[in-house]
Write a protein that holds these residues in place. Structure first.
Motif, PDB file in Angstrom:
ATOM      1  N   ILE A 118       0.849  -1.182   0.000  1.00 26.76           N
ATOM      2  CA  ILE A 118       0.000   0.000   0.000  1.00 26.76           C
ATOM      3  C   ILE A 118       0.886   1.234   0.000  1.00 26.76           C
ATOM      4  CG2 ILE A 118      -0.136   0.064   2.521  1.00 26.76           C
ATOM      5  CD1 ILE A 118      -2.984   1.147   2.248  1.00 26.76           C
ATOM      6  N   GLN A 119       0.442   2.274  -0.677  1.00 23.19           N
ATOM      7  CA  GLN A 119       1.119   3.567  -0.634  1.00 23.19           C
ATOM      8  C   GLN A 119       0.093   4.655  -0.868  1.00 23.19           C
ATOM      9  OE1 GLN A 119       4.045   3.684  -3.727  1.00 23.19           O
ATOM     10  NE2 GLN A 119       2.567   3.847  -5.382  1.00 23.19           N
ATOM     11  N   VAL A 120       0.421   5.849  -0.394  1.00 24.77           N
ATOM     12  CA  VAL A 120      -0.471   6.984  -0.598  1.00 24.77           C
ATOM     13  C   VAL A 120      -0.381   7.404  -2.053  1.00 24.77           C
ATOM     14  CG1 VAL A 120      -1.024   9.337   0.110  1.00 24.77           C
ATOM     15  CG2 VAL A 120      -0.151   7.695   1.783  1.00 24.77           C
ATOM     16  N   ALA A 121      -1.506   7.669  -2.656  1.00 21.92           N
ATOM     17  CA  ALA A 121      -1.541   7.974  -4.080  1.00 21.92           C
ATOM     18  C   ALA A 121      -1.419   9.464  -4.326  1.00 21.92           C
ATOM     19  CB  ALA A 121      -2.854   7.450  -4.689  1.00 21.92           C
ATOM     20  N   GLY A 122      -0.781   9.828  -5.453  1.00 20.45           N
ATOM     21  CA  GLY A 122      -0.707  11.219  -5.899  1.00 20.45           C
ATOM     22  C   GLY A 122       0.001  12.097  -4.880  1.00 20.45           C
ATOM     23  N   GLN A 123      -0.484  13.354  -4.691  1.00 20.60           N
ATOM     24  CA  GLN A 123       0.109  14.291  -3.740  1.00 20.60           C
ATOM     25  C   GLN A 123      -0.047  13.827  -2.309  1.00 20.60           C
ATOM     26  OE1 GLN A 123      -1.212  18.290  -4.075  1.00 20.60           O
ATOM     27  NE2 GLN A 123      -0.327  18.605  -6.121  1.00 20.60           N
ATOM     28  N   GLY A 124      -0.927  12.959  -2.101  1.00 16.65           N
ATOM     29  CA  GLY A 124      -1.128  12.471  -0.742  1.00 16.65           C
ATOM     30  C   GLY A 124       0.134  11.884  -0.153  1.00 16.65           C
ATOM     31  N   ASP A 125       0.892  11.145  -0.960  1.00 13.87           N
ATOM     32  CA  ASP A 125       2.142  10.555  -0.475  1.00 13.87           C
ATOM     33  C   ASP A 125       3.143  11.645  -0.090  1.00 13.87           C
ATOM     34  OD1 ASP A 125       4.032   8.511   0.060  1.00 13.87           O
ATOM     35  OD2 ASP A 125       4.940   8.892  -1.898  1.00 13.87           O
ATOM     36  N   LEU A 126       3.251  12.655  -0.923  1.00  9.66           N
ATOM     37  CA  LEU A 126       4.172  13.749  -0.612  1.00  9.66           C
ATOM     38  C   LEU A 126       3.763  14.458   0.674  1.00  9.66           C
ATOM     39  CD1 LEU A 126       4.694  15.363  -4.144  1.00  9.66           C
ATOM     40  CD2 LEU A 126       6.227  13.822  -2.916  1.00  9.66           C
ATOM     41  N   ARG A 127       2.487  14.689   0.803  1.00 10.35           N
ATOM     42  CA  ARG A 127       2.018  15.406   1.988  1.00 10.35           C
ATOM     43  C   ARG A 127       2.233  14.585   3.256  1.00 10.35           C
ATOM     44  NH1 ARG A 127      -0.840  19.946   0.637  1.00 10.35           N
ATOM     45  NH2 ARG A 127      -1.486  20.109  -1.547  1.00 10.35           N
ATOM     46  N   ILE A 128       2.048  13.285   3.144  1.00  9.72           N
ATOM     47  CA  ILE A 128       2.283  12.435   4.318  1.00  9.72           C
ATOM     48  C   ILE A 128       3.750  12.474   4.717  1.00  9.72           C
ATOM     49  CG2 ILE A 128       2.319  10.069   5.139  1.00  9.72           C
ATOM     50  CD1 ILE A 128      -0.420  11.348   5.159  1.00  9.72           C
ATOM     51  N   ARG A 129       4.634  12.373   3.730  1.00  2.10           N
ATOM     52  CA  ARG A 129       6.068  12.418   4.040  1.00  2.10           C
ATOM     53  C   ARG A 129       6.460  13.761   4.652  1.00  2.10           C
ATOM     54  NH1 ARG A 129       9.516  11.338  -0.841  1.00  2.10           N
ATOM     55  NH2 ARG A 129       7.686  11.742  -2.119  1.00  2.10           N
ATOM     56  N   VAL A 130       5.903  14.835   4.113  1.00  2.57           N
ATOM     57  CA  VAL A 130       6.201  16.161   4.666  1.00  2.57           C
ATOM     58  C   VAL A 130       5.667  16.270   6.092  1.00  2.57           C
ATOM     59  CG1 VAL A 130       5.701  18.621   4.446  1.00  2.57           C
ATOM     60  CG2 VAL A 130       6.327  17.290   2.432  1.00  2.57           C
ATOM     61  N   ALA A 131       4.472  15.761   6.318  1.00  2.00           N
ATOM     62  CA  ALA A 131       3.888  15.820   7.658  1.00  2.00           C
ATOM     63  C   ALA A 131       4.726  15.021   8.655  1.00  2.00           C
ATOM     64  CB  ALA A 131       2.445  15.313   7.626  1.00  2.00           C
ATOM     65  N   ASN A 132       5.194  13.839   8.239  1.00  2.00           N
ATOM     66  CA  ASN A 132       6.030  13.021   9.128  1.00  2.00           C
ATOM     67  C   ASN A 132       7.336  13.735   9.460  1.00  2.00           C
ATOM     68  OD1 ASN A 132       4.120  10.988   9.172  1.00  2.00           O
ATOM     69  ND2 ASN A 132       5.083   9.828   7.497  1.00  2.00           N
ATOM     70  N   LEU A 133       7.949  14.377   8.447  1.00  2.00           N
ATOM     71  CA  LEU A 133       9.196  15.107   8.690  1.00  2.00           C
ATOM     72  C   LEU A 133       8.946  16.307   9.607  1.00  2.00           C
ATOM     73  CD1 LEU A 133      12.172  15.684   8.204  1.00  2.00           C
ATOM     74  CD2 LEU A 133      11.531  16.879   6.085  1.00  2.00           C
ATOM     75  N   ALA A 134       7.817  16.970   9.398  1.00  2.00           N
ATOM     76  CA  ALA A 134       7.496  18.123  10.255  1.00  2.00           C
ATOM     77  C   ALA A 134       7.348  17.690  11.706  1.00  2.00           C
ATOM     78  CB  ALA A 134       6.218  18.801   9.761  1.00  2.00           C
ATOM     79  N   ARG A 135       6.683  16.557  11.932  1.00  2.00           N
ATOM     80  CA  ARG A 135       6.535  16.060  13.309  1.00  2.00           C
ATOM     81  C   ARG A 135       7.899  15.714  13.909  1.00  2.00           C
ATOM     82  NH1 ARG A 135       1.701  13.753  11.209  1.00  2.00           N
ATOM     83  NH2 ARG A 135       2.824  11.854  10.575  1.00  2.00           N
ATOM     84  N   LYS A 136       8.768  15.129  13.117  1.00  2.00           N
ATOM     85  CA  LYS A 136      10.103  14.755  13.598  1.00  2.00           C
ATOM     86  C   LYS A 136      10.910  15.996  14.008  1.00  2.00           C
ATOM     87  CE  LYS A 136      14.464  12.849  11.845  1.00  2.00           C
ATOM     88  NZ  LYS A 136      15.131  12.233  10.676  1.00  2.00           N
ATOM     89  N   LEU A 137      10.928  17.015  13.145  1.00  2.00           N
ATOM     90  CA  LEU A 137      11.692  18.227  13.445  1.00  2.00           C
ATOM     91  C   LEU A 137      11.077  19.006  14.598  1.00  2.00           C
ATOM     92  CD1 LEU A 137      12.504  19.458   9.820  1.00  2.00           C
ATOM     93  CD2 LEU A 137      13.914  18.069  11.345  1.00  2.00           C
ATOM     94  N   GLU A 138       9.762  18.971  14.686  1.00  2.00           N
ATOM     95  CA  GLU A 138       9.103  19.653  15.804  1.00  2.00           C
ATOM     96  C   GLU A 138       9.466  18.981  17.127  1.00  2.00           C
ATOM     97  OE1 GLU A 138       4.656  21.293  16.998  1.00  2.00           O
ATOM     98  OE2 GLU A 138       4.862  19.594  15.612  1.00  2.00           O
TER      99      GLU A 138
END
Length: 436
Positions: A106-126
């Protein structure tokens, strides 16, 4: 009709329910398919062996299941409304006659995958504190050197330069032209930040114009985020337009909505400067006037003091003190002199007495010593009839062994010296040579 239906096919050709379900199961599981759909239901609970969810489109819904080990390895966190792409096989739960889709990937489709990765990185840096408000530094009010990191050919650089020239033309602008799109853009932006900071920029603008979510992805890069946090001077971002918000914006010291707004943030307007100068000028004028009035009042108070109308007042106290001490000195000095004179007289008499006593004692000692010396004097011996004989060398003759016959001698008697010559020498008991 019921009887005729029962005889439509030979009994030997009919399949049992289990056999039919098994046949369908085998047929469905014989090939894998890829499906895209929106998540409408999610059930991921502790203790379950699998994650259960439903995907749908405008016309149909498909129940899915994914074993926990596969779901954990995918890195996807299922959420309602998420668009996903799944790969798997249809399968039947024979006992209940239910069909579902066994998901293997399973993977997030379209921009959804990018947004999920960005959200995960944002949580990590926060979580690391890079977005904390207390870490962010204040923007200097009047920076003399402003760094700008952006594309040299985009509209953003022209907006920024035009704004800085209009609002704060005395500032020097250090421009680092870098690509702001593509896979290599983050590393170039990092190098641009480091270059302008090393050149002495007091604040750095990282800006670019608008674009799609994919176009702005370089500003969601982890390396760039850490470089912004580690920069020795404050960084202001102006990336895209008002709705756009990247990780670079979150980590920066100040996030502006546009490149122009970023330039306005670091450059005071002429009106602001004029008002500030007017306020400072008035405050300075008021303070100087206050100091002058204070000094004038102080000078007036000094002028009215008696010391400036009668100059003797300045030394009156000292003059009285001098007179007082002179009187005390004279009185004390006369008394001290008289006391010292009396002491000197007393000491003089004592010394005279001690001198006379010492002289008398010494005279008696000298007389006694003289008497003793007189008793021991050879002159007294000579006066009693004795004599002293010396040889030619002047040595006293004490033995006959010191005299040779014919040697000239001097014999001292009480009233003079007799010069003579030894005609012979004789020892005690031996005959004396005749005196011719």
């Amino acid at each position: 009709m019921g009887g005729s239906f029962a005889t439509d096919a030979p009994a030997s050709d009919a399949l049992g329910v289990s056999e039919a379900m098994g046949l369908a199961k085998t047929a469905l599981e014989s090939f894998a398919v890829k499906i895209v759909g929106e998540v409408s239901e999610v059930s991921v609970k502790p203790g379950y062996k699998a994650a259960y969810f439903t995907i749908k489109d405008a016309k149909s819904a498909l129940p899915c299941m994914m074993w926990n080990n596969r779901y954990a390895a995918s890195g996807v966190q299922l959420q309602m409304g998420m668009l996903v792409e799944v790969v798997g096989r249809f399968t039947l739960y024979v006992a209940k006659g239910r069909m579902n889709f066994d998901v293997s990937a399973i993977q997030v489709a379209g921009q959804g995958d990018l947004r999920i990765r960005v959200a995960n990185l944002a949580r990590k840096l926060e979580a690391e504190g890079l977005m904390a408000c207390e870490r962010k530094r204040p923007i200097p009010k009047y920076p003399e050197r402003i760094g700008v990191v952006t594309s040299p050919r985009g509209a953003a650089v022209h907006d920024v330069m035009r704004t800085l020239r209009r609002r704060f033309p005395i500032a020097d602008v250090l421009l680092a032209g870098v690509p702001v799109e593509g896979e290599r853009a983050p590393s170039h932006i990092v190098q641009g930040i480091e270059a302008v900071a090393a050149a002495g920029a007091e604040v750095v603008l990282v800006v670019r114009g608008g674009g799609s979510y994919e176009d702005l992805m370089p500003f969601n890069d982890e390396r760039l985020a850490r470089a912004i946090a580690a920069c020795p001077v404050p960084i202001v971002t102006g990336i895209g337009h008002e709705p756009d918000n990247s990780i670079a914006d979150m980590v920066s010291d100040f996030r502006a909505s546009t490149p122009t707004a970023a330039a306005e943030t670091v450059s005071p307007s002429r009106e602001y400067l004029q008002n500030a100068f007017n306020v400072r000028a008035k405050a300075l004028s008021d303070r100087v006037s206050s100091r002058i009035e204070f000094a004038r009042a102080h000078l007036t108070r000094i002028e009215t003091r008696p010391v400036f109308s009668d100059t003797m007042q300045l030394f009156a106290g000292d003059a009285l003190s001098i007179d007082h001490f002179e009187s005390r000195l004279r009185a004390g000095l006369g008394e001290a002199v008289s006391r010292r004179e009396r002491d000197v007289a007393i000491r003089k008499d004592a010394i005279a007495r001690q001198g006379r006593d010492l002289l008398d004692r010494r005279e008696r000692e000298i007389a006694l010593a003289a008497a003793r010396l007189s008793d021991l004097s050879p002159l007294n011996v000579i006066a009693r009839g004795y004599s002293i004989t010396r040889n030619a060398a002047g040595s006293v003759v004490r033995s006959v062994s010191q005299v040779e016959a014919g040697e000239r001698l001097e014999v001292t008697v009480a009233d003079g010296v007799v010069a003579c010559e030894a005609v012979g020498v004789g020892r005690d008991g031996s005959p004396k040579p005749p005196i011719s």
